[in-house]
Scaffold this active site. Sequence first.
Site, PDB file in Angstrom:
ATOM      1  N   HIS A  74      -9.322   3.678  -1.307  1.00  0.00           N
ATOM      2  CA  HIS A  74      -7.988   3.098  -1.241  1.00  0.00           C
ATOM      3  C   HIS A  74      -7.370   2.155  -2.238  1.00  0.00           C
ATOM      4  O   HIS A  74      -7.393   0.980  -2.082  1.00  0.00           O
ATOM      5  CB  HIS A  74      -7.585   2.512   0.236  1.00  0.00           C
ATOM      6  CG  HIS A  74      -6.221   1.900   0.530  1.00  0.00           C
ATOM      7  ND1 HIS A  74      -5.238   2.685   0.097  1.00  0.00           N
ATOM      8  CD2 HIS A  74      -5.770   0.916   1.392  1.00  0.00           C
ATOM      9  CE1 HIS A  74      -3.987   1.894   0.501  1.00  0.00           C
ATOM     10  NE2 HIS A  74      -4.438   0.720   1.267  1.00  0.00           N
ATOM     11  N   CYS A  83       0.830  -1.186  -0.082  1.00  0.00           N
ATOM     12  CA  CYS A  83       0.116   0.004  -0.087  1.00  0.00           C
ATOM     13  C   CYS A  83       0.811   1.247  -0.121  1.00  0.00           C
ATOM     14  O   CYS A  83       0.322   2.235   0.024  1.00  0.00           O
ATOM     15  CB  CYS A  83      -0.841   0.102   1.082  1.00  0.00           C
ATOM     16  SG  CYS A  83      -1.460  -1.533   1.608  1.00  0.00           S
TER      17      CYS A  83
END
Lengths: 125, 411
Positions: B360, B92
């Site tokens: 996200h 991420c």
Amino acid sequence: MFTVKDYRDALAEGYLLASKCRRCGAVQLPPRPICPRCGSGDLESLKAPKRGRVAAYTVIHVPPSRFKGEEPYAVAIVELLEGIRVSGRMLDVSEADLKVGLEVEADVIKLGEEPLLCFRPLKRP
Amino acid sequence: MGLQRGVAIIGAGMTRFHHKIHADKTGRDLFVEAALEAMTSVDNGIELRDIEALFIGNFSSDSFEHQGHVAALMADWLGLTPKAATRIEAACGSSGAALNIGVMAIASGLYDVVMVGGVEKMRTLTTEEVTDVLAMASDEVYEAAVGFTFPGLYAAMATAHFHRYGSTWEQLCAVSIKNHHNGSLNPKAQFQEEVIDIARRLGERRGMTFKDEMEFLRSPLNPVVAYPLRLFDCCPISDGAAVVIMASEEVARKFTDTPIYVRGIGQASDTMALHDREDLTTIRATRLAAQQAYRMAGIGPEDIDVADVHDCFTIAEVVATEDLGFFPKGEGGKAAEEGRTSLEGDKPINPDGGLKAKGHPVGATGAAMACEIFKQLRGEAGKRQVRDAEVGLIHNVGASGATVVVQIYGR
Ligand SMILES: [Zn+2]
């Protein structure tokens, strides 16, 4: 040099294989090829203790596909020696009894062909 | 230790982050959309031939889209070939790491203008399959194999934090409610709805009424994902892309009168497995990356006017605001509960809605944070503008904290 297979083989035999640095004494669980504290590659094997305390935990309600159908299940990070922790499945404990600090003992069960590290409360509530 | 020469962002663009509206688009479509918006945002105009290299953050197009080698693909689709194109993967934190490499590439003197972005097209898979892919960013042998999921790791951090500091799940809810409020002000956010409005909407459908947000958040409409984290503690699964254009100090003013300068950068790694960390209530890589960035910028946490931090889970925002030095250790939850991190608070965090409400798409998140701080520091953030924001920070984390990037920007 320790490999992942060494740890898995030990697990299949029912114990937790750790490594201890011959130079600085640092203990690593699972065992590592290089001591992360001093960089030495001179390591010996050590059987880690099976008793420890829960340092952190969770109860998984949305599982990955390989554990589908087992939810909810508990997973814990258990401290076996000062600063030496490992992750394992928590068995035989209710959500209400699962707490940081709970005393547990390691066991190994079979999940299909693979040995799975798990922990059970030391004193049954 | 510092940059050999100054670097600035001169343009920024992103797609809306969303779980549905991009169903008919692929990663390349999303990336091109974000890149074109970034190009258009450059005040005095920029041509594709001005871009000398492309750095792109992407976690797992291989698993999500059956497409590898995406940097060359994006360069091809943008008409950027034969310019150098490189993919950077740090879970991420992929595009955060790409941002640092973009800064280094310019500071080294090799390039004057580069494009840095990130993209992730995740909604090709079911939630269960996405859970599997995200778990690949943890230690497969020692964490995922015993049953940890990505939410599970942050949930474990939460139990350790609760135990050590007496922080509470109710404090985590304050983070979620605040980020949904900010998201409601951001046209690029996945969720543009206050928690209380979601409660009313979902409640009506089920014939349930809730007197306030907390009653809703305690209800079965907010199911447990990984105890103690519930659905509203978790960021959603999203599709999206974000892009910034960076230039050397020497050429930046040719493109805009308002470049946003990189003041400091930092990056650190830590053990892959959470259980091996020195302290389960802190992300050490955040502390170390922040120290590097603060030192380079010659400032401290008290000088940050606005920050975009990595709130993949509500507990992550609490821990980040402590580790970045905004609040004393153990007091991040209390600060959120007291409103100190709201748009009007003394330390506004995630004015764009954060990962929680903005969405996200993992590889795009760091670049999207840079987009937000670019807009905030130029006073272009619309309804979510933080007043008098002059110095901003971004904090982008890979998985449970084995990679962290921190960057500080100033006008
Ligand atoms: Zn050693």
